[in-house]
Design a protein around this motif. Structure first.
Motif, short mmCIF file in Angstrom:
data_model
loop_
_atom_site.label_atom_id
_atom_site.label_comp_id
_atom_site.label_asym_id
_atom_site.label_seq_id
_atom_site.Cartn_x
_atom_site.Cartn_y
_atom_site.Cartn_z
N CYS A 1 26.82 13.98 2.55
CA CYS A 1 25.35 13.15 2.82
C CYS A 1 24.99 13.70 4.20
N VAL A 2 23.59 13.67 4.95
CA VAL A 2 23.65 13.22 6.15
C VAL A 2 22.16 12.18 5.61
N ILE A 3 22.99 11.26 7.10
CA ILE A 3 21.99 10.17 7.24
C ILE A 3 21.21 10.43 8.74
N VAL A 4 19.86 10.33 8.23
CA VAL A 4 18.75 9.71 9.67
C VAL A 4 18.85 8.58 10.21
N THR A 5 19.38 7.98 11.52
CA THR A 5 18.66 6.36 11.34
C THR A 5 17.40 6.10 12.62
N GLY A 6 17.06 5.16 12.61
CA GLY A 6 15.14 4.76 12.73
C GLY A 6 14.65 3.49 12.65
N ARG A 7 13.79 3.19 13.01
CA ARG A 7 13.22 2.14 12.87
C ARG A 7 11.97 2.77 12.31
N VAL A 8 11.93 1.93 11.07
CA VAL A 8 10.42 1.93 10.80
C VAL A 8 8.84 1.43 11.20
N SER A 9 8.01 2.56 11.58
CA SER A 9 6.86 2.00 12.43
C SER A 9 5.76 2.01 11.92
N GLN A 10 5.94 2.53 10.43
CA GLN A 10 5.30 2.58 9.66
C GLN A 10 4.96 3.10 7.82
N GLY A 11 4.22 2.52 6.97
CA GLY A 11 4.65 2.28 5.72
C GLY A 11 5.84 2.19 5.15
N VAL A 12 6.17 2.37 4.01
CA VAL A 12 7.07 1.92 3.00
C VAL A 12 8.20 2.88 3.20
N ILE A 13 9.33 3.41 2.68
CA ILE A 13 9.78 4.60 1.98
C ILE A 13 10.66 3.53 0.87
N HIS A 14 10.70 4.91 -0.01
CA HIS A 14 11.42 4.01 -1.50
C HIS A 14 12.98 4.67 -2.22
N LEU A 15 13.81 3.97 -2.67
CA LEU A 15 14.94 5.29 -3.17
C LEU A 15 13.87 6.70 -3.68
N ARG A 16 14.89 7.66 -3.50
CA ARG A 16 14.27 8.85 -4.55
C ARG A 16 12.71 9.15 -3.92
N ASP B 1 1.31 -1.32 -0.29
CA ASP B 1 0.88 -0.05 -0.15
C ASP B 1 0.90 1.23 0.07
N GLY B 2 2.21 1.41 1.00
CA GLY B 2 2.63 2.18 0.74
C GLY B 2 1.81 3.17 1.66
N THR B 3 1.37 3.41 2.55
CA THR B 3 0.73 3.87 3.35
C THR B 3 1.28 4.74 4.19
N ASN B 4 1.32 5.79 4.14
CA ASN B 4 2.01 7.16 6.33
C ASN B 4 2.71 6.39 6.34
N PHE B 5 3.98 6.21 6.06
CA PHE B 5 5.49 6.73 6.22
C PHE B 5 5.80 7.04 7.19
N GLN B 6 5.67 6.26 8.04
CA GLN B 6 6.18 7.26 9.49
C GLN B 6 8.37 6.36 9.93
N LEU B 7 8.69 7.28 10.82
CA LEU B 7 9.93 6.95 11.28
C LEU B 7 11.08 7.82 12.16
N GLN B 8 10.91 7.58 13.65
CA GLN B 8 11.68 8.42 14.27
C GLN B 8 12.72 8.20 14.33
N VAL B 9 13.14 9.61 13.76
CA VAL B 9 14.58 9.18 14.30
C VAL B 9 15.48 9.18 15.88
N GLU B 10 16.13 8.23 15.40
CA GLU B 10 17.51 7.86 16.33
C GLU B 10 18.61 8.32 16.38
N ASP B 11 19.46 8.76 15.30
CA ASP B 11 20.46 9.21 15.33
C ASP B 11 21.18 10.13 13.90
N VAL B 12 21.96 11.09 13.97
CA VAL B 12 22.55 11.82 12.43
C VAL B 12 23.59 11.62 12.64
N PHE B 13 23.98 11.38 11.60
CA PHE B 13 25.53 11.37 10.94
C PHE B 13 25.68 12.42 9.88
#
Length: 139
Positions: free
Chosen positions: A65-80, A47-59
């Protein structure tokens, strides 16, 4: 006997009502057995519905680039995909799902999202990452 155990444990799968004796997985604040969790996660991935991720760390990778890390809690994220953090849009240039890089990531995955910015000071632990809704058709 199964009904008795279900009442005794008072913990049952939100999908099929089986007792959660063999382990439990949580998705969108509901608890599932492994089979139902996999079905629900796959449905959200499609479905790709309602992607959410809470940032755990930032590099910051200097000059790249900047990298934000965390666990996907909802939905899906795609490249670009374009994501929104603190009201500002950023493009996802890479999705790191250790030990590989992926084209997409869904619920339950620990990910690193490489973003199209060089300013790590814009993000902090606890920030919410969401996908920016597409408002015009893709040509």
């Amino acid at each position: 006997m199964g009904l008795f155990n279900l009442r005794k444990n008072k913990k049952a799968c939100a999908g099929c009502a089986c007792p959660l004796d063999g382990g439990a997985w949580t998705l969108d604040d509901r608890t599932y057995c492994r089979a139902c969790y996999n079905r629900q996660a796959e449905k959200q991935l499609q479905d790709g519905t309602n992607f959410q991720l809470q940032v755990e760390d930032v590099f910051l990778i200097r000059g790249q680039c900047v990298i934000v890390t965390g666990r996907v809690s909802q939905g899906v994220i795609h490249l670009r995909d374009t994501v929104t953090i603190n009201g500002a849009p950023y493009t996802v240039t890479c999705i790191d799902v250790p030990p590989t890089q992926e084209k997409s990531a869904g619920v339950g995955k620990n990910v690193g999202l490489r973003l199209s910015t060089l300013d790590a000071g814009l993000f902090k632990r606890g920030d919410l990452v969401t996908v920016t809704p597409v408002t015009e058709p893709i040509a």
